[in-house]
Enzyme design. Structure first.
Site, PDB file in Angstrom:
ATOM      1  CB  VAL A 199      -1.158   0.166   1.445  1.00  0.00           C
ATOM      2  CG1 VAL A 199      -1.696   1.128   1.453  1.00  0.00           C
ATOM      3  CG2 VAL A 199      -1.785  -1.182   1.284  1.00  0.00           C
ATOM      4  CB  CYS A 200       0.908   4.323   0.806  1.00  0.00           C
ATOM      5  SG  CYS A 200       1.582   5.996   0.890  1.00  0.00           S
ATOM      6  CB  THR A 201       6.066   5.014  -0.201  1.00  0.00           C
ATOM      7  OG1 THR A 201       5.187   5.056   1.589  1.00  0.00           O
ATOM      8  CG2 THR A 201       5.939   6.116  -0.735  1.00  0.00           C
ATOM      9  CB  THR A 241       3.133   3.685  -5.240  1.00  0.00           C
ATOM     10  OG1 THR A 241       3.594   3.759  -4.136  1.00  0.00           O
ATOM     11  CG2 THR A 241       4.193   4.931  -5.941  1.00  0.00           C
TER      12      THR A 241
END
Length: 240
Positions: free
Chosen positions: A105-107, A125
């Site tokens: 998830v995300c970075t 991302t």
């Protein structure tokens, strides 16, 4: 889909400075998958603070984790400290080798990239770090959720809920995932159409880019170091 009588081991990585929604949003989904055990793992048993100061406590150390069927890697500004952390990156590689799914998830995608998992794979991302995916050898895809065989990537923050629902569907089928979504009453109707760079007002986007300028510059430096370590030739202008 995995047979319902197969017990699943699901685990999330916890670290200082993560964004708690990257962890707790997917937790709402993953912890409700039938016939599974969900646990949170970290380098030590000590509580850590998320990027906004919320205290979070792991269930166990990395070394105590069984082979996971699903490894969930959240993101947040604390991701930077893990990009050269041999213990964490080695643990991710080891778990990924035997996992059915690795879900970032995300970075968290950049952490997986630093572990060498993204070479030649489509990924997404957070929008502020999207341009750094080539430094990990990934093929950037500007979608909210990207699925490539055993890898599942969710974009920024709240996209983790969407990604976790996709993981639940892959593991237990669409009806189970839909039942979890219904229990959560996950039917977002945001008051503003400002959730992506493409839809946000230019002034809002400019301010947002300015607010993350320092961490973005730091991530660009780290990404260059990771690319060199992985032997990845980054196209000119990739960090622009």
């Amino acid at each position: 889909m995995i047979p319902q009588d197969t017990h699943l081991q699901i685990g999330s990585l916890l670290f200082e400075g993560l964004d708690q929604i990257d962890l707790t949003g997917p937790f709402e989904v993953l912890s409700r998958i039938p016939n599974s055990t969900y646990r949170i793992f970290a380098k030590t048993a000590q509580p850590v603070r998320d990027v906004r100061g919320l205290w979070l406590t792991p269930d166990a150390n990395l070394a105590d984790a069984p082979q996971l069927d699903v490894l969930h890697v959240p993101g947040g500004s604390g991701q930077e400290a893990l990009m050269d952390d041999d213990e964490v990156l080695g643990w991710i590689r080891q778990q990924a080798a035997g996992a059915r799914y690795v879900f970032s998830v995300c970075t968290g995608a950049l952490i997986c990239g630093a572990a060498g998992l993204l070479k030649g794979r489509p990924a997404t991302t957070h929008w502020a770090a999207f341009h750094l995916l080539p430094f990990c050898g990934a093929i950037p895809v500007n979608d909210r959720v990207v699925v490539d065989k055993s890898l599942v990537f969710a974009a920024g923050v709240t996209a983790g809920i969407d990604g976790a629902l996709r993981v639940a569907a892959e593991l237990r089928g669409d009806e189970v995932a839909q039942a979890i979504q219904l229990y959560m009453q996950y039917a977002p109707e945001p008051p503003f159409n400002s959730g992506t760079p493409e839809t946000a007002h230019p002034a809002v986007l400019d301010a947002a880019r300015h607010s993350v300028r320092a961490i973005t510059a730091q991530r660009e430096q780290t990404a260059g170091r990771v690319a060199a370590r992985l032997g990845i030739a980054v196209p000119p202008g990739a960090a622009a």
